[in-house]
Design a protein around this motif. Structure first.
Motif, PDB file in Angstrom:
ATOM      1  N   GLY A   6     -19.022 -54.568  -9.772  1.00 41.67           N
ATOM      2  CA  GLY A   6     -20.303 -55.050  -9.273  1.00 41.67           C
ATOM      3  C   GLY A   6     -20.360 -56.552  -9.079  1.00 41.67           C
ATOM      4  O   GLY A   6     -21.296 -57.067  -8.465  1.00 41.67           O
ATOM      5  N   LEU A   7     -19.351 -57.260  -9.597  1.00 41.67           N
ATOM      6  CA  LEU A   7     -19.305 -58.717  -9.457  1.00 41.67           C
ATOM      7  C   LEU A   7     -18.267 -59.156  -8.438  1.00 41.67           C
ATOM      8  O   LEU A   7     -18.515 -60.061  -7.632  1.00 41.67           O
ATOM      9  N   VAL A   8     -17.116 -58.475  -8.437  1.00 43.35           N
ATOM     10  CA  VAL A   8     -16.019 -58.856  -7.545  1.00 43.35           C
ATOM     11  C   VAL A   8     -16.016 -57.966  -6.308  1.00 43.35           C
ATOM     12  O   VAL A   8     -16.266 -56.755  -6.390  1.00 43.35           O
ATOM     13  N   LYS A   9     -15.744 -58.556  -5.148  1.00 49.51           N
ATOM     14  CA  LYS A   9     -15.668 -57.775  -3.911  1.00 49.51           C
ATOM     15  C   LYS A   9     -14.345 -57.035  -3.791  1.00 49.51           C
ATOM     16  O   LYS A   9     -14.289 -55.917  -3.285  1.00 49.51           O
ATOM     17  N   HIS A  10     -13.268 -57.658  -4.234  1.00 49.39           N
ATOM     18  CA  HIS A  10     -11.952 -57.070  -4.051  1.00 49.39           C
ATOM     19  C   HIS A  10     -10.983 -57.665  -5.056  1.00 49.39           C
ATOM     20  O   HIS A  10     -11.058 -58.856  -5.368  1.00 49.39           O
ATOM     21  N   ILE A  11     -10.085 -56.833  -5.582  1.00 46.64           N
ATOM     22  CA  ILE A  11      -9.039 -57.297  -6.497  1.00 46.64           C
ATOM     23  C   ILE A  11      -7.687 -57.082  -5.835  1.00 46.64           C
ATOM     24  O   ILE A  11      -7.371 -55.969  -5.387  1.00 46.64           O
ATOM     25  N   THR A  12      -6.898 -58.142  -5.776  1.00 46.95           N
ATOM     26  CA  THR A  12      -5.513 -58.027  -5.332  1.00 46.95           C
ATOM     27  C   THR A  12      -4.641 -58.059  -6.575  1.00 46.95           C
ATOM     28  O   THR A  12      -4.708 -59.009  -7.367  1.00 46.95           O
ATOM     29  N   THR A  13      -3.852 -57.017  -6.785  1.00 48.57           N
ATOM     30  CA  THR A  13      -3.063 -56.890  -8.008  1.00 48.57           C
ATOM     31  C   THR A  13      -1.634 -57.349  -7.763  1.00 48.57           C
ATOM     32  O   THR A  13      -1.063 -57.125  -6.693  1.00 48.57           O
ATOM     33  N   VAL A  14      -1.056 -57.994  -8.779  1.00 47.95           N
ATOM     34  CA  VAL A  14       0.314 -58.509  -8.678  1.00 47.95           C
ATOM     35  C   VAL A  14       1.049 -58.245  -9.982  1.00 47.95           C
ATOM     36  O   VAL A  14       0.429 -58.099 -11.048  1.00 47.95           O
ATOM     37  N   ALA A  15       2.362 -58.207  -9.903  1.00 41.56           N
ATOM     38  CA  ALA A  15       3.199 -58.242 -11.101  1.00 41.56           C
ATOM     39  C   ALA A  15       3.370 -59.702 -11.509  1.00 41.56           C
ATOM     40  O   ALA A  15       3.374 -60.599 -10.668  1.00 41.56           O
ATOM     41  N   ILE A  16       3.487 -59.939 -12.813  1.00 42.61           N
ATOM     42  CA  ILE A  16       3.691 -61.302 -13.298  1.00 42.61           C
ATOM     43  C   ILE A  16       5.144 -61.693 -13.027  1.00 42.61           C
ATOM     44  O   ILE A  16       6.058 -61.036 -13.519  1.00 42.61           O
ATOM     45  N   PRO A  17       5.377 -62.742 -12.250  1.00 40.78           N
ATOM     46  CA  PRO A  17       6.756 -63.100 -11.876  1.00 40.78           C
ATOM     47  C   PRO A  17       7.634 -63.376 -13.091  1.00 40.78           C
ATOM     48  O   PRO A  17       7.252 -64.102 -14.005  1.00 40.78           O
ATOM     49  N   GLY A  18       8.814 -62.756 -13.099  1.00 47.54           N
ATOM     50  CA  GLY A  18       9.804 -63.035 -14.126  1.00 47.54           C
ATOM     51  C   GLY A  18       9.503 -62.486 -15.500  1.00 47.54           C
ATOM     52  O   GLY A  18      10.176 -62.841 -16.473  1.00 47.54           O
ATOM     53  N   ASP A  19       8.504 -61.603 -15.631  1.00 47.17           N
ATOM     54  CA  ASP A  19       8.132 -61.075 -16.947  1.00 47.17           C
ATOM     55  C   ASP A  19       8.475 -59.592 -17.017  1.00 47.17           C
ATOM     56  O   ASP A  19       7.909 -58.780 -16.286  1.00 47.17           O
ATOM     57  N   ALA A  20       9.388 -59.236 -17.913  1.00 49.60           N
ATOM     58  CA  ALA A  20       9.836 -57.849 -18.022  1.00 49.60           C
ATOM     59  C   ALA A  20       8.751 -56.925 -18.544  1.00 49.60           C
ATOM     60  O   ALA A  20       8.825 -55.705 -18.357  1.00 49.60           O
ATOM     61  N   ASN A  21       7.730 -57.489 -19.185  1.00 44.36           N
ATOM     62  CA  ASN A  21       6.672 -56.670 -19.789  1.00 44.36           C
ATOM     63  C   ASN A  21       5.438 -56.563 -18.892  1.00 44.36           C
ATOM     64  O   ASN A  21       4.380 -56.139 -19.339  1.00 44.36           O
ATOM     65  N   THR A  22       5.556 -56.939 -17.640  1.00 40.89           N
ATOM     66  CA  THR A  22       4.403 -56.917 -16.749  1.00 40.89           C
ATOM     67  C   THR A  22       4.041 -55.504 -16.311  1.00 40.89           C
ATOM     68  O   THR A  22       4.912 -54.633 -16.180  1.00 40.89           O
ATOM     69  N   GLN A  23       2.756 -55.273 -16.108  1.00 44.36           N
ATOM     70  CA  GLN A  23       2.342 -54.075 -15.384  1.00 44.36           C
ATOM     71  C   GLN A  23       2.677 -54.281 -13.907  1.00 44.36           C
ATOM     72  O   GLN A  23       2.572 -55.400 -13.390  1.00 44.36           O
ATOM     73  N   GLY A  24       3.056 -53.207 -13.235  1.00 44.62           N
ATOM     74  CA  GLY A  24       3.334 -53.301 -11.822  1.00 44.62           C
ATOM     75  C   GLY A  24       2.056 -53.476 -11.016  1.00 44.62           C
ATOM     76  O   GLY A  24       0.968 -53.088 -11.459  1.00 44.62           O
ATOM     77  N   ALA A  25       2.199 -54.054  -9.822  1.00 50.08           N
ATOM     78  CA  ALA A  25       1.029 -54.238  -8.963  1.00 50.08           C
ATOM     79  C   ALA A  25       0.378 -52.895  -8.640  1.00 50.08           C
ATOM     80  O   ALA A  25      -0.854 -52.773  -8.607  1.00 50.08           O
ATOM     81  N   GLY A  26       1.193 -51.866  -8.418  1.00 52.30           N
ATOM     82  CA  GLY A  26       0.647 -50.542  -8.145  1.00 52.30           C
ATOM     83  C   GLY A  26      -0.056 -49.946  -9.334  1.00 52.30           C
ATOM     84  O   GLY A  26      -1.084 -49.264  -9.201  1.00 52.30           O
ATOM     85  N   GLN A  27       0.468 -50.181 -10.513  1.00 53.28           N
ATOM     86  CA  GLN A  27      -0.146 -49.687 -11.752  1.00 53.28           C
ATOM     87  C   GLN A  27      -1.537 -50.305 -11.943  1.00 53.28           C
ATOM     88  O   GLN A  27      -2.503 -49.615 -12.265  1.00 53.28           O
ATOM     89  N   LEU A  28      -1.643 -51.599 -11.717  1.00 54.03           N
ATOM     90  CA  LEU A  28      -2.941 -52.272 -11.825  1.00 54.03           C
ATOM     91  C   LEU A  28      -3.894 -51.828 -10.719  1.00 54.03           C
ATOM     92  O   LEU A  28      -5.101 -51.702 -10.941  1.00 54.03           O
ATOM     93  N   TYR A  29      -3.343 -51.596  -9.536  1.00 54.54           N
ATOM     94  CA  TYR A  29      -4.155 -51.084  -8.423  1.00 54.54           C
ATOM     95  C   TYR A  29      -4.790 -49.752  -8.819  1.00 54.54           C
ATOM     96  O   TYR A  29      -5.987 -49.527  -8.593  1.00 54.54           O
ATOM     97  N   ASP A  30      -3.996 -48.878  -9.425  1.00 57.83           N
ATOM     98  CA  ASP A  30      -4.525 -47.579  -9.859  1.00 57.83           C
ATOM     99  C   ASP A  30      -5.655 -47.762 -10.880  1.00 57.83           C
ATOM    100  O   ASP A  30      -6.660 -47.042 -10.844  1.00 57.83           O
ATOM    101  N   ALA A  31      -5.484 -48.734 -11.794  1.00 59.37           N
ATOM    102  CA  ALA A  31      -6.508 -48.977 -12.803  1.00 59.37           C
ATOM    103  C   ALA A  31      -7.805 -49.470 -12.167  1.00 59.37           C
ATOM    104  O   ALA A  31      -8.902 -49.034 -12.540  1.00 59.37           O
ATOM    105  N   ALA A  32      -7.679 -50.367 -11.199  1.00 59.12           N
ATOM    106  CA  ALA A  32      -8.870 -50.894 -10.522  1.00 59.12           C
ATOM    107  C   ALA A  32      -9.587 -49.793  -9.752  1.00 59.12           C
ATOM    108  O   ALA A  32     -10.821 -49.660  -9.811  1.00 59.12           O
ATOM    109  N   ARG A  33      -8.832 -48.982  -9.033  1.00 66.03           N
ATOM    110  CA  ARG A  33      -9.435 -47.904  -8.247  1.00 66.03           C
ATOM    111  C   ARG A  33     -10.096 -46.872  -9.162  1.00 66.03           C
ATOM    112  O   ARG A  33     -11.137 -46.307  -8.824  1.00 66.03           O
ATOM    113  N   ALA A  34      -9.479 -46.637 -10.326  1.00 67.75           N
ATOM    114  CA  ALA A  34     -10.071 -45.692 -11.278  1.00 67.75           C
ATOM    115  C   ALA A  34     -11.423 -46.186 -11.792  1.00 67.75           C
ATOM    116  O   ALA A  34     -12.266 -45.383 -12.197  1.00 67.75           O
TER     117      ALA A  34
END
Length: 442
Positions: free
Chosen positions: A364-392
């Protein structure tokens, strides 16, 4: 290769070797760091007065306010904080300046040799290095930030701090600290020492009860937010009050209502420690001059700014858990009240974080979220994984392969939307992402 590059590589190589010493099993004790410190003659017992700060959110900002106010009052201050954003040197500040490369490299090698290959965590051995450095430079105070938890944190070898602080406690690092706020609050309260004053920031009821019980058991004089000290905004000024009186102050340089709380907690602590009370001018100058990167930091230049839509506001924040997300959302809402703009977000998070709970805060506050993986971090969530969370959570989102591409995607969407005002862009989700942004945008 430049001298600076060779110097940086020297400390980086040593830090990489120290990482390899990490024990296979964590036994949740202070034995390893106590063993190493004993070999150096227990430097943790020869430090200037220590202000020890724990909490889930706000402890870094509170430490920044403490340093800024003490230095504005003419005090020399050592600071130990974590994590770093760009360079490890950010973790150790000696009398107002970051530790230099030559001293850091020599100190790390000294610790490595003295440890003699024994199992020890990266944080434990680098904390020992910080304590040794602090004994070799004169200062009037040490501001010491807990790394994780409190009871078993490597910084908790300090026997008699001048004061302790517990900033707001919430759910985070449950796999280390426990699944409930009560368990986590118990860990944070572990830095309290018998008879030593503690300043407690605002807490959920269940956390407050645990902290108060610990204080009572140890005969700790406890200053409680909203009861013994408080602060609020009035006519674009910050009004602080405790049992010693009221102070009219400028608003903190760090934006957001949560920073009023953090600043007030720092002031309350300084007014409680014998010999540390400062003139009001020092509090004023500290509030105005405080610096703490990636806490609602406005980016105004650099490659990422150039890639953004013309006239866009770009903010960087390291909030990485639901409690931090709520504070960030309030800060953004305050900006929106003053200057309405369409809000876009770039988000990257670690695998250990609850992405859905975090992102739901911005529904309700943000119009759109662009998801990214954290560069060079092996423990990052994938951009697609975060996309799924936002859409959910019912938020419009798209993944992007990089931070720069995310900015270009926002530019394209903003052009199509034909907003009346340039967008406001917040980059958030992790301090690891914030560090990558600061590196890429330098």
């Amino acid at each position: 290769m430049s001298d600076a590059s060779r110097d940086t590589l020297a400390s980086d190589e040593i830090l990489a070797r120290l990482t390899a010493l990490h024990p296979k099993v964590i036994d949740l004790s202070l034995g390893r760091i106590e063993r190493l410190l004993a070999k150096f003659g227990n430097p943790q017992r020869r430090l200037p007065p220590v202000i020890h700060v724990a909490g889930t959110n706000g402890k870094g900002s509170t430490c920044a306010f403490l340093r800024a106010m003490l230095e504005a009052g003419g005090k020399r201050v050592h600071v130990y904080s974590s994590p770093h954003l760009v360079r490890f040197h950010e973790r150790i500040r000696l009398s107002g300046k970051l530790i230099d490369e030559d001293e850091l490299s020599a100190l790390l090698e000294e610790c490595e040799q003295m440890n003699a290959g024994e199992p020890i965590t990266f944080f434990e051995i680098t904390t020992a290095a910080a304590f040794i450095a602090f004994t070799r430079h004169k200062a009037d105070a040490v501001v010491l930030e807990v790394g994780l938890g409190g009871t078993h944190d490597a910084t908790n070898v300090i026997d008699r701090p001048a004061a302790t602080i517990v900033t707001p406690v919430d759910l985070d690092h449950q796999h280390y600290l426990g699944p409930t706020i009560e368990k986590i609050a118990g860990e944070k309260a572990g830095i309290m020492k018998r008879g030593i004053p503690c300043i407690m920031g605002p807490q959920a009821d269940e956390g407050r009860e645990v902290i108060e019980a610990r204080a009572q058991a140890l005969d700790v004089p406890l200053s409680i937010w909203g009861q013994d000290y408080m602060a609020h905004e009035e006519h674009r000024r910050m009004v602080f009050q405790d049992e010693d009186g009221l102070i009219d102050l400028p608003m903190p340089r760090l934006p957001g209502a949560h920073q009023i709380v953090n600043a007030a907690t720092a002031i309350a602590a300084l007014r409680k420690i014998p010999g540390f009370a400062l003139p009001d001018k020092a509090y004023e100058d500290g509030l105005i001059g405080v610096e703490w990167p990636a806490r609602m930091q406005r980016l105004t230049r650099g490659p990422l700014v150039s890639a953004a839509p013309k006239g866009a506001e770009i903010w960087l924040d390291g909030a990485h858990n639901p409690h931090g997300a709520r504070a960030l959302a309030h800060a953004i809402a305050d900006l929106e009240d003053r200057t309405p703009r369409p809000l876009y977000m770039i988000c990257g998070m670690l695998q250990t974080k609850d992405a859905r709970a975090y992102l739901a805060t911005f529904r309700g506050l943000v119009k759109h979220i662009t998801t990214v993986a954290i560069p060079g971090d092996a423990n990052t969530q994938g951009a697609g994984q975060l996309y799924d969370a936002a859409r959910a959570e019912g938020i419009e989102a798209h993944p992007a392969p990089s931070i720069e591409d995310a900015m270009l995607q926002i530019e394209a969407r903003a052009q199509l939307a034909r907003h009346k005002a340039p967008p406001r862009i917040i980059i958030c989700g992790s301090l690891h992402l914030a560090g990558a942004v600061l590196r890429e945008n330098s």
